[in-house]
Design a protein around this motif. Structure first.
Motif, PDB file in Angstrom:
ATOM      1  N   ALA A  92       0.852  -1.197   0.000  1.00  0.00           N
ATOM      2  CA  ALA A  92       0.000   0.000   0.000  1.00  0.00           C
ATOM      3  C   ALA A  92       0.880   1.237   0.000  1.00  0.00           C
ATOM      4  O   ALA A  92       1.822   1.339   0.796  1.00  0.00           O
ATOM      5  N   ILE A  93       0.583   2.172  -0.888  1.00  0.00           N
ATOM      6  CA  ILE A  93       1.388   3.388  -1.034  1.00  0.00           C
ATOM      7  C   ILE A  93       0.497   4.605  -0.876  1.00  0.00           C
ATOM      8  O   ILE A  93      -0.554   4.712  -1.523  1.00  0.00           O
ATOM      9  N   ARG A  94       0.913   5.522   0.000  1.00  0.00           N
ATOM     10  CA  ARG A  94       0.262   6.820   0.103  1.00  0.00           C
ATOM     11  C   ARG A  94       1.296   7.876  -0.262  1.00  0.00           C
ATOM     12  O   ARG A  94       2.333   7.988   0.374  1.00  0.00           O
ATOM     13  N   GLU A  95       1.007   8.630  -1.318  1.00  0.00           N
ATOM     14  CA  GLU A  95       1.897   9.687  -1.775  1.00  0.00           C
ATOM     15  C   GLU A  95       1.219  11.023  -1.512  1.00  0.00           C
ATOM     16  O   GLU A  95       0.086  11.240  -1.939  1.00  0.00           O
ATOM     17  N   ILE A  96       1.895  11.925  -0.783  1.00  0.00           N
ATOM     18  CA  ILE A  96       1.280  13.178  -0.366  1.00  0.00           C
ATOM     19  C   ILE A  96       2.014  14.349  -0.989  1.00  0.00           C
ATOM     20  O   ILE A  96       3.210  14.551  -0.767  1.00  0.00           O
ATOM     21  N   GLY A  97       1.292  15.140  -1.781  1.00  0.00           N
ATOM     22  CA  GLY A  97       1.872  16.301  -2.429  1.00  0.00           C
ATOM     23  C   GLY A  97       1.590  17.579  -1.669  1.00  0.00           C
ATOM     24  O   GLY A  97       0.826  17.599  -0.699  1.00  0.00           O
ATOM     25  N   PRO A  98       2.184  18.686  -2.092  1.00  0.00           N
ATOM     26  CA  PRO A  98       1.986  19.972  -1.407  1.00  0.00           C
ATOM     27  C   PRO A  98       0.554  20.494  -1.501  1.00  0.00           C
ATOM     28  O   PRO A  98       0.195  21.433  -0.794  1.00  0.00           O
ATOM     29  N   GLU A  99      -0.279  19.893  -2.373  1.00  0.00           N
ATOM     30  CA  GLU A  99      -1.680  20.319  -2.451  1.00  0.00           C
ATOM     31  C   GLU A  99      -2.421  20.047  -1.136  1.00  0.00           C
ATOM     32  O   GLU A  99      -3.410  20.702  -0.835  1.00  0.00           O
ATOM     33  N   TYR A 100      -1.920  19.099  -0.364  1.00  0.00           N
ATOM     34  CA  TYR A 100      -2.518  18.784   0.936  1.00  0.00           C
ATOM     35  C   TYR A 100      -1.949  19.778   1.946  1.00  0.00           C
ATOM     36  O   TYR A 100      -0.995  19.501   2.649  1.00  0.00           O
TER      37      TYR A 100
END
Length: 405
Positions: free
Chosen positions: A331-339
């Protein structure tokens, strides 16, 4: 916790030029949404229903309801929140007042707690009258586990003005005071009650053996509920047949959070990858992504405690239980600066659930599926770090050898 931005940028920008690189200014969002309502000391409103037990000052903690002066337009269930954007979520919680009082965690017979407990078990908003000690300051707090916390103030009086509507399954769990909390949590979940309702009543000292009940800080109760239910699900799944179909790739997105789940043939194993992109919420001073890896392989549980990881794990175990199969999962969660503002671990759980409800892409091999991942960080580095692909290569070879005996 709100994002930390250099004050020089804020003074020059004032939320108009977005010099910090964010899509919206969190400071402006807080001020705009928290000043729309006229806060006073006397409040006639609704509890969504929701409550909060703070860990500050433990074992003498702050506890109380969140009160809205307008009837909430969405049920108090994050399954429905995931369809809304961050600005809506911040606005919703900015308009709710956290009316609190201090209580010892063992003082579960406090009359104020009894009303709060029943309101939190209700499946619909409950009318409430609150008298505050002082007018609350228009301030919103953020936390990685909890939903945003609106303006707060000590409460002098809290009184329900309507009867709460309590589901029989929750009422039964509350009055069953001769069993361990973990057992009643599992039984209640199996009756169709979701983790959100269970964690609320656990937090308010409403589950388990009567002599051992106590208030539990809300963020601890959330992770404990995910962990307990996940442990029960894992024990059941390990006795199920091994999934033998094609490798499945599930995907979903929420406000800069991208979720990928790979389900492959093999015994139950889980690896969770969390990748924070540069110049994001927690990586403003970094030009490189920060990648964390957590594993549950063999008899060991997750290698370190993380509320988001337990939320992801629960959604994955629910999916395997519905498939009636055990499998190897990445499972992969990728978090960008939009969050740009943390709104709580609920979005991690619901983002993962949304991914696992999607129609999967299917591949003959795990490597084929991984090459289809459209990640914003180095896939080769990720592949070298993961243990499951290496284990599965050996497991598949052993399976083939045994079949040919």
């Amino acid at each position: 916790m709100s994002p930390k931005i250099n004050a020089d940028f804020c003074v020059r920008c004032k939320g108009s030029k977005m010099l910090c690189g964010l899509k919206r200014c969190p400071i402006v969002e807080r001020i705009k949404f928290s000043t729309r309502l006229d806060f006073g000391r006397l409040i006639d409103g609704f509890t969504p229903p929701s409550s909060l037990v703070s860990e500050r000052g433990y074992p003498r903690v702050l506890v109380g309801p969140t009160v809205s002066q307008i009837e909430p337009d969405l049920p108090e269930n994050p399954k429905f929140w995931i369809s809304k954007d961050l600005s809506y979520i911040i606005a919703r919680f900015s308009s709710q007042i956290y009316a609190n009082f201090r209580s010892h965690i063992r003082n579960i017979d406090d009359p104020r707690l009894e009303e709060l407990r029943f309101s939190a078990m209700s499946y619909s908003p409950v009318g409430i009258n609150v008298e505050l000690v002082r007018i609350p300051k228009p301030r919103v707090s953020f936390d990685g586990i909890l939903a945003p916390i609106g303006p707060s103030a000590p409460a002098e009086r809290i009184k329900l003005t309507e009867n709460p509507k309590i589901p029989s399954s929750l009422e039964r769990a509350f009055y069953d005071s001769d069993v361990r909390a973990s057992e009643i949590i599992w039984e209640t979940y199996n009756r169709g009650v979701d983790v959100y309702a269970i964690s609320k009543i656990l937090s308010l000292g409403g589950l388990g053996n009567r002599a051992r009940r106590k208030l539990v800080p809300t963020k601890w109760a959330i992770t404990a509920t995910d962990s307990i239910i996940g442990d029960f699900l894992r024990r059941e799944i390990e006795y199920l047949p091994i999934y033998s179909g094609e490798v499945m790739l599930f995907q979903s997105n929420y406000e800069g959070n991208r979720y990928f789940v790979l389900i492959a043939p093999g015994p139950y194993m889980l690896e969770i990858v969390e990748a924070w992109m540069p110049r994001g919420l927690w990586t403003k001073g970094s030009d490189e992504p920060v990648v964390m890896l957590n594993s549950e392989i063999g008899r060991l549980g997750l290698e370190y405690m993380d509320g988001g990881h337990y939320a992801m794990r629960l959604a994955i175990l629910e999916k395997l239980a519905s498939m009636k199969r055990q499998a190897a999962v990445i499972a992969i969660r990728e978090i960008g600066p939009e969050y740009y503002a943390p709104v709580g671990v609920w979005q991690v759980r619901e983002g993962m659930r949304a991914a696992l409800r999607s129609e999967p892409l299917k591949f003959p091999e795990l490597g084929d599926a991984m090459r289809q991942l459209k990640l914003r960080f180095d896939l080769n580095l990720l592949i070298r770090s993961l243990r499951i692909p290496k284990i599965l290569r050996g497991w598949i070879s052993l399976e083939g050898f045994l079949e040919n005996l």
